[in-house]
Design an enzyme around this catalytic site. Structure first.
Site, PDB file in Angstrom:
ATOM      1  N   LYS A  40      -2.983   0.315  -6.122  1.00 16.75           N
ATOM      2  CA  LYS A  40      -4.055   1.179  -5.424  1.00 16.75           C
ATOM      3  C   LYS A  40      -4.853   1.847  -6.442  1.00 16.75           C
ATOM      4  CE  LYS A  40      -0.640   4.792  -5.642  1.00 16.75           C
ATOM      5  NZ  LYS A  40       0.631   5.396  -5.235  1.00 16.75           N
ATOM      6  N   TYR A 250     -24.572  22.681 -22.860  1.00 18.18           N
ATOM      7  CA  TYR A 250     -24.836  23.566 -21.611  1.00 18.18           C
ATOM      8  C   TYR A 250     -24.061  24.866 -22.033  1.00 18.18           C
ATOM      9  CZ  TYR A 250     -26.826  20.243 -18.563  1.00 18.18           C
ATOM     10  OH  TYR A 250     -27.906  19.310 -18.140  1.00 18.18           O
TER      11      TYR A 250
HETATM   12  C1  LIG Z   1       1.689   5.239  -6.068  1.00 18.11           C
HETATM   13  C2  LIG Z   1       3.021   4.820  -5.513  1.00 18.11           C
HETATM   14  C3  LIG Z   1       3.945   4.100  -6.017  1.00 18.11           C
HETATM   15  C4  LIG Z   1       3.925   4.095  -7.543  1.00 18.11           C
HETATM   16  O1  LIG Z   1       4.395   5.457  -8.276  1.00 18.11           O
HETATM   17  P1  LIG Z   1       4.163   5.600  -9.693  1.00 18.11           P
HETATM   18  O2  LIG Z   1       4.716   6.966  -9.958  1.00 18.11           O
HETATM   19  O3  LIG Z   1       2.585   5.527 -10.346  1.00 18.11           O
HETATM   20  O4  LIG Z   1       5.137   4.423 -10.377  1.00 18.11           O
HETATM   21  C5  LIG Z   1       5.216   3.628  -5.580  1.00 18.11           C
HETATM   22  N1  LIG Z   1       5.324   3.804  -4.162  1.00 18.11           N
HETATM   23  C6  LIG Z   1       4.247   4.537  -3.463  1.00 18.11           C
HETATM   24  C7  LIG Z   1       4.547   4.663  -1.954  1.00 18.11           C
HETATM   25  C8  LIG Z   1       3.080   4.970  -3.967  1.00 18.11           C
HETATM   26  O5  LIG Z   1       2.344   5.799  -3.207  1.00 18.11           O
END
Ligand SMILES: *Cc1c(COP(=O)(O)O)cnc(C)c1O
Length: 351
Positions: A40, A250
């Site tokens: 994602k 800045y």
């Molecule tokens: C983002 C996510 C993961 C991965 O988690 P990490 O801590 O990055 O390993 C796994 N399951 C779900 C449902 C998530 O939203």
């Protein structure tokens, strides 16, 4: 003919061998379960186009995105039946897209379950809330006809505190065992990256690592196994000679007390180098650390070139981006330091 756009002064090197190594290590640590991959947020900011092919070649067969809009890029590299959309179907447009592509929606509520079944049903995933109060069907609703009617491939839950040693991990695990008694699914999945380290009882059939694939170290047990994957670099676009008393950047937060040879770097908060790095960050040039002086601006950051006399315009500096140290220095989480990296970086894999 349109002119070629010149190369970006920002590049994001992704170490493909380290990425593949990390997936294999997490798959091994998952014991009898297989490791999938959370890709994602455009592969946690690294670029899904870069990371998905590498992970697929390493052996990964299960993919998790959050938004429906993230599906097309992933589908350019892997089969639709291997992709799950964590946010689930909110409306008819998303249901139609799920059906047209063949990716699986993750059902997160009774309403989503009804919506999916009424539109014709079919294989889906199911998220159950075992104690995070985020997405997921509550334990108390598992016997509802709308849930029982689902054709579930992967039944999952998500750990809220797997990066800590707290009671809640065990509580969620016990709850998930109860879920397994209620929900008839082909596969079960509970652990994220940190959850994998909590042991066999957390592995079920499928694990869902994200951050550790990309080099993040959510628990110290992973420090000796996980390799750094992300190496951002930025070009120096000007060298300036700053005199004692001159102000830098800045709001003039830095004033020179001695002559400073300064480099203006083509990287700013619009690229994810947030203002929290002001006066704290550093870049590397041939083994020499170059501290950030003054405030980070939108498109530029100023560094002190002391000790880097041969560094000049056009040269590339490496960001100080070892994940634990970078998170500590910037005040961001390891998740944030990756996901904020902007679209102006030219992303490429090496090895
Ligand atoms: C983002 C996510 C993961 C991965 O988690 P990490 O801590 O990055 O390993 C796994 N399951 C779900 C449902 C998530 O939203």
């Amino acid at each position: 003919m349109k002119p070629d756009v010149p190369p970006s002064p920002l590049r994001l090197k992704i170490d493909a061998a380290a990425l593949a190594h990390n997936w294999r290590a997490l798959d091994r640590l998952s014991g009898r379960a297989s490791a999938g991959a959370a890709v994602k947020a455009d592969g946690y900011g690294l670029g899904a186009a870069q990371v998905v092919p590498v992970l697929a070649a390493a052996g990964c067969r299960d993919w998790f995105v959050a938004h429906w809009q993230e599906v097309p890029e992933v589908l350019r590299h892997v089969p639709a039946g291997s992709v799950s959309v964590l946010h689930g179907p909110m409306n008819q447009a998303e249901i139609a897209f799920a059906r047209a592509t063949g990716v699986r929606p993750v059902i997160n509520s009774l309403e989503q379950a009804q919506r999916w079944t009424e539109s014709g049903g079919g294989v889906c995933d199911l998220m159950v809330d075992t104690g995070m109060s985020r997405l997921g069907v509550p334990m108390s609703a598992l016997a509802e006809p709308a849930i029982v009617a689902l054709n579930v491939d992967c039944c999952m839950s998500h750990l809220a505190c797997a990066d800590e040693d707290v009671q809640q991990n065990e509580q969620q695990r016990v709850q998930f065992d109860t879920v397994r008694g209620f929900v008839n699914a082909r596969r079960y999945s509970l652990a994220n990256s940190a959850g994998i380290v909590l042991g066999t009882a957390y592995h079920a059939d499928l694990t869902r690592p994200g951050i550790a694939l990309y080099g993040g170290i959510p628990r110290p047990e992973l420090a000796s196994t996980i390799r750094q994957v992300v190496f951002p670099e930025a070009a120096v676009i000007q060298v300036r000679h700053i005199q004692p008393g001159d102000h830098v950047g800045y709001n003039a937060t830095f004033t020179a007390t001695a002559p400073v040879r300064a480099g203006i770097v083509a990287l700013g908060y619009a690229d994810g180098y947030l203002r929290s790095w002001s006066g704290k960050g550093g870049f590397w040039w041939k083994g020499q650390r170059l501290p950030v002086i003054g405030r980070v601006s939108m498109d530029m950051t100023i560094v002190d070139l002391a000790g880097a006399d041969d560094c000049s315009e056009g040269d590339w500096l490496s960001l100080d981006y070892a994940p634990i140290a970078a998170a500590k220095a910037s005040g961001l989480s390891q998740y944030e330091i990756y996901t904020v990296l902007g679209r102006r970086f030219a992303r490429f894999t090496e090895n």
